[in-house]
Scaffold this motif. Structure first.
Motif, mmCIF file in Angstrom:
data_model
loop_
_atom_site.group_PDB
_atom_site.id
_atom_site.type_symbol
_atom_site.label_atom_id
_atom_site.label_comp_id
_atom_site.label_asym_id
_atom_site.label_seq_id
_atom_site.Cartn_x
_atom_site.Cartn_y
_atom_site.Cartn_z
ATOM 1 N N UNK A 1 -54.550 -27.909 -20.953
ATOM 2 C CA UNK A 1 -54.226 -26.852 -19.994
ATOM 3 C C UNK A 1 -54.933 -25.551 -20.356
ATOM 4 N N UNK A 2 -54.955 -25.239 -21.664
ATOM 5 C CA UNK A 2 -55.638 -24.009 -22.086
ATOM 6 C C UNK A 2 -57.145 -24.091 -21.806
ATOM 7 N N UNK A 3 -57.739 -25.274 -22.004
ATOM 8 C CA UNK A 3 -59.166 -25.427 -21.692
ATOM 9 C C UNK A 3 -59.404 -25.297 -20.189
ATOM 10 N N UNK A 4 -58.477 -25.828 -19.406
ATOM 11 C CA UNK A 4 -58.610 -25.722 -17.962
ATOM 12 C C UNK A 4 -58.524 -24.261 -17.520
ATOM 13 N N UNK A 5 -57.614 -23.516 -18.133
ATOM 14 C CA UNK A 5 -57.467 -22.102 -17.778
ATOM 15 C C UNK A 5 -58.723 -21.308 -18.106
ATOM 16 N N UNK B 1 -52.938 -24.548 -10.927
ATOM 17 C CA UNK B 1 -52.983 -25.289 -12.188
ATOM 18 C C UNK B 1 -51.687 -25.108 -12.968
ATOM 19 N N UNK B 2 -51.163 -23.878 -13.006
ATOM 20 C CA UNK B 2 -49.920 -23.625 -13.741
ATOM 21 C C UNK B 2 -48.742 -24.348 -13.090
ATOM 22 N N UNK C 1 -47.767 -20.102 -4.459
ATOM 23 C CA UNK C 1 -47.973 -21.514 -4.764
ATOM 24 C C UNK C 1 -46.613 -22.198 -4.833
ATOM 25 N N UNK C 2 -46.523 -23.407 -4.305
ATOM 26 C CA UNK C 2 -45.340 -24.235 -4.484
ATOM 27 C C UNK C 2 -45.757 -25.659 -4.790
ATOM 28 N N UNK C 3 -45.100 -26.272 -5.750
ATOM 29 C CA UNK C 3 -45.411 -27.665 -6.068
ATOM 30 C C UNK C 3 -44.094 -28.440 -6.200
ATOM 31 N N UNK D 1 -49.564 -18.843 -21.725
ATOM 32 C CA UNK D 1 -50.980 -19.114 -21.473
ATOM 33 C C UNK D 1 -51.387 -18.661 -20.079
ATOM 34 N N UNK D 2 -50.494 -18.871 -19.103
ATOM 35 C CA UNK D 2 -50.799 -18.436 -17.740
ATOM 36 C C UNK D 2 -50.925 -16.925 -17.658
#
Length: 904
Positions: free
Chosen positions: A524-528, A540-541, A567-569, A647-648
């Motif tokens: 996740x950190x690499x994606x951010x 992503x978050x 955003x909603x997931x 991280x976010x």
């Protein structure tokens, strides 16, 4: 091997790392007191003088004696770093010179009043931040502090004294202190010192005795200081024990540990632990040892464990979950490492036969506790029976029973397969160790199906081995005594092996789960790091949180004064009123709200603030399915969510910084282009005004002026006046460029003030040819030192504004007078009044017209007035007249007197 595996015999890595970091920093000693006047500064100076006599390089960064003669006498013989003078709002403030201390680099520096707020133009807003920089440079610091300045005690102090302390500092400053010396004085002695004038002067002392320095207030503050000091000393003792691998407990202070289990009365046990910790005034921790049994528990029991840990955190405990094999051993090891003195555990309601077969955690804990006190608490038996019935009844009707039956069935098939292989091998090759085949079946059952199916496989293997491979064959009897011994030891080895295998399997499962979480967070950190837009970051978050915590997620960001769903997931378009109210409360107060929180618990979702260095940017809302039970988040889940949100937030801050950088680059380029444009326009306008000036001069000096009619003559004067204004506007453009390039400085000269006023009056007549000028000066001295050029620029801009905004034939009053080395200038006009909301807007560059009457007011003149007056270290203000319509400009400019007027 035991010494390697025993963590209690090794120093704590965290404690060693903290100790290593301290070696490169200066040491901080805090002289802590309950209230002003207890003698903190006096004691600090006395200790410093002893250090000086020992040859240590000691200097005084800043010490406030408040006029106390005893304290002032201790300053003699100590080097004092001169204070730095800071000019702010017509005042000269004295602050500690941080740079001078860092350049001087003594061994020890004395810094009084740690909670002090620095002047606004200082490098750091707070003095404790200056101290942090000094410590980072390797310089030791002695400082003083009153207990009421600690941030965590601010509300408590306000409740006790009815006075809200504004200057506070974080508790972490005290927590990082190497030494705390409590300067204690009884309430009666302090009040007596106050009456004797040793704390405040007479008037202040009387007010203090009535409001703050009452015996009740001082007693309560004294207790706070004693308790906070004891808490810090207790932390230092724990760090010492961990750094030196000392096995506890040291009973210098009480620490309570409560053991959370699947016991239905565990919530009551947690509340009992809180009450006990309150009675002992002790820190307490709630702990759950996660063994392989945890993975066999049903969802309802797991939720109860999570609820107990969550309740512990809400009641002020540290909630801890550790993996383990033997609960009693792991609890004792943790207690010794953290200097626990009291352990609380619930009484087991299991049968005696169960304890004989499986052992008792309570009994093992009591035997191994040593000097640690163990409290066994019994729950309500009736309630317990009902809860156990409710918890266990549904289990037999679920898939859990089917999976257990299947495990026993497949374990039996595994033994049957081992028997088949053994018979084939025995017919082909006669080998003496055929029992190893059955041992392999037991290991496979333990790895695949767990402890009890593997024990069942061990028993089946013993009977199969005896029936098919030991003489006499196909009979459940053994002829040789040696075979009986071999069979018994085979059973023992099988049972031990199955236990060990199941334990390793559980630890591997737990480690794999932790590793998966760590890997997902890393990915996740690499994606951010590769995301460049806020929308992609939020998606992503949301996906990461929903995937790892198995919850539904909605993210809201602030836009102006409102929150909008971004955003909603799974996708979410709107929230109901209760959820939106909880979201806004969490956003404004930067605290949790909604389901499971103390505020608006009736909401469907739990909302948590999304905080960065800029403050709260928005909130995140999470919830489970409608039919789900138990707490929304376990302590581990909450920590995982905090890690993702952290991280976010960092990624959001990075994106905002990139946007700010792009915006700053754009503004810089726009400013450069504007500067080029203004210079070009100013140059062209200057050429045009020069042509107008030459034409007007020719007409005035030639015969053409006599031939002009009165109407045309007035038009010529108007053209002349506007040409003069344009020339001044061009001059302002050049001044603006010089200001932006920091090319304008104060250049004071000795000026004859009468000549200055005479020249100024001539210029005013040109700027205001159709106004009545009333100029008065109460200054009878002749020569002063000041920057006359900058002062004229300020006055000319004001007069040009008046010329544009006030009607002709109105009166302009100008008054000069002097007080305490300052020239005061008051300018009144009879034009329109300034709207209240516009009084503070004139300081902005290129603002809208200050007065509503004319659109010709550029606003640049007043902006330059404010900038010039700041350079002169003076002030300017605008207000409306009270007697009639009009405005008042007030100016204050410092001057220097000549030698023969120094007594003025």
């Amino acid at each position: 091997m035991d010494s390697i595996l025993d963590n209690t015999k090794r120093p704590s890595p965290e404690a060693l790392l903290e100790k290593a970091e301290e070696e490169h920093r200066g040491r901080l000693k805090v002289f802590l007191g309950a209230a002003p006047g207890v003698g903190k500064t006096y004691e600090m100076l006395e200790v410093a003088r002893v250090k000086k006599q020992q040859g240590i390089d000691v200097v005084i960064g800043i010490v406030e004696t408040h006029g106390r003669r005893e304290t002032q006498s201790l300053l003699q013989g100590l080097e004092i770093i001169p204070r730095k003078q800071v000019h702010y709002k017509n005042r000269v403030l004295e602050e500690m010179d941080l740079d001078a201390i860092l350049i001087r680099k003594p061994a020890l520096v004395l810094v009084d009043e740690l909670a002090h707020t620095n002047a606004p133009t200082s490098r750091h807003p707070k003095r404790y931040m200056d101290v942090e920089e000094i410590l980072a440079a390797g310089i030791d610091v002695y400082t003083t502090l009153n207990i009421q300045h600690l941030e965590s005690l601010n509300d408590v102090v306000a409740q006790i004294t009815s006075i809200r302390v504004r200057e506070t500092l974080p508790d972490s400053v005290i927590d990082r202190a190497d030494e705390i010396e409590l300067i204690d004085l009884t309430s009666k002695d302090l009040i007596q010192r106050l009456k004797e004038g040793k704390v405040y002067v007479a008037d202040q002392a009387q007010r203090a005795l009535k409001n703050y320095f009452t015996e009740g207030n001082l007693t309560a503050l004294r207790e706070l200081a004693l308790r906070r000091t004891a808490q810090r000393v207790d932390d230092q003792m724990l760090h010492y024990m961990q750094a030196h691998a000392i096995s506890g407990p040291w009973s210098a202070g009480e620490r309570v540990l409560v053991c959370v289990s699947e016991n239905p009365n565990v919530v009551d046990l947690v509340r009992y632990a809180r009450r006990m910790a309150d009675r002992l005034q002790a820190k307490w921790t709630s702990i759950y040892v996660e063994t392989q049994r945890y993975h066999t528990l049903n969802e309802q029991t797991r939720d109860r464990i999570a609820e107990a840990l969550n309740l512990s955190e809400q009641l002020g405990a540290d909630a801890v979950t550790i993996p383990g094999r033997n609960i009693a051993t792991d609890l004792i090891d943790y207690a010794k490492r953290h200097n626990i003195t009291q352990i609380i555990i619930g009484k087991s309601e299991r049968s005696r036969w169960f304890e004989i077969l499986h052992g008792s955690v309570v009994h093992d804990l009591v035997r191994k506790a040593g000097n640690i006190g163990v409290h066994v608490v019994a729950g309500n038996s009736d309630v317990l029976q009902e809860k156990v019935k409710n918890d266990t009844a549904p289990i037999h009707e679920t898939e859990y029973e089917t999976s257990i039956v299947s495990a026993y069935f497949y374990s039996s098939l595994t033994v049957l397969a081992a028997l088949s292989v053994g018979l084939v091998i025995n017919n082909v090759i006669n080998i003496p160790n055929i029992s190893m085949i059955f041992l392999a079946a037991v290991l496979f059952s333990a790895l695949r199906y767990g402890l009890w199916p593997s024990l069942w496989a061990s028993v089946l293997s013993v009977f199969s081995y005896s029936y098919f491979f030991l003489q006499p064959l196909y009979v459940l009897s053994i002829a040789k005594p040696s075979n009986i011994v071999a069979l018994v030891f085979f059973l023992i080895v099988a049972i031990l092996t199955s236990n060990l295998t199941v334990s390793l399997r559980s630890q591997v499962r737990i480690a794999r789960g932790r590793a998966n979480e760590t890997a997902e967070l890393y990915n996740f950190s690499k994606k951010l790091a590769a995301i460049g837009s806020i929308d992609d970051l939020l998606w992503a978050a949301a996906y990461q949180i929903a995937n790892m915590l198995k919850v539904k997620v909605v993210l809201l960001l602030s836009e102006g004064d409102d929150l909008l769903i971004k955003v909603g997931y799974p996708p979410e378009d709107q929230l109901d009123d209760t959820d939106m109210a909880a979201a806004k409360w969490a956003w404004h107060n930067e605290l949790a709200a909604g389901n499971g929180a103390d505020t608006l618990p009736g909401a469907k979702r739990l909302f948590l603030p999304l905080k960065t260095e800029r403050g709260s940017l928005g909130v995140i809302g999470i919830h489970k399915e409608e039919n789900s039970t138990g707490p929304l988040l376990s302590p581990d889940g909450r920590r995982l969510l905090d890690a993702i949100l952290g991280q976010t937030a960092i990624a959001l801050e990075r994106i905002h910084l990139v946007e700010d950088s792009d915006q700053a680059r754009f503004l810089t380029e726009a400013g450069r282009q504007l500067s080029i444009l203004l210079r070009a326009v100013a140059k062209d306008l200057k050429s045009m005004t020069q042509l107008f000036t030459n034409a007007i001069t020719t007409m005035e000096q030639g015969k053409g002026k006599d031939a002009l009619s009165n109407k045309n003559l007035l038009s010529l004067n108007e053209i002349k006046n506007k040409n003069h204004q344009i020339k001044w506007f061009i001059e302002n453009i050049y001044d603006l460029k010089k200001l932006d390039e920091n090319q304008i400085t104060v250049e004071p000269l000795t000026i004859n003030f009468e000549n200055f006023v005479t020249e100024l009056y001539k210029q005013i007549e040109e700027i205001l040819p159709y106004h009545k000028i009333d100029l008065q000066s109460d200054i009878d001295r002749q020569e002063f030192s000041f920057d006359g050029i900058l002062l004229k620029k300020i006055l000319y801009n004001i007069f040009f504004i008046i010329a544009q905004e006030t009607p002709v034939e109105t009166k302009v009053f100008i008054h000069f007078f002097i007080e305490q080395k300052y020239i005061y200038i008051e300018i009144k006009d009879e034009g329109p009044s300034v709207l209240p909301e516009e009084l503070e807007r004139f300081r902005k560059k290129f603002h809208e017209p200050l007065f509503r009457k004319s659109s010709a007011s550029f606003g640049l003149g007043l902006y330059l007035c404010c900038r010039f007056i700041q350079i002169l270290d003076g002030t300017i203000s605008v207000m409306n007249r009270e007697d009639q319509s009009g405005s008042i400009f007030n100016l204050k400019v410092p001057i220097s007197l000549s030698q023969d007027q120094s007594d003025f």
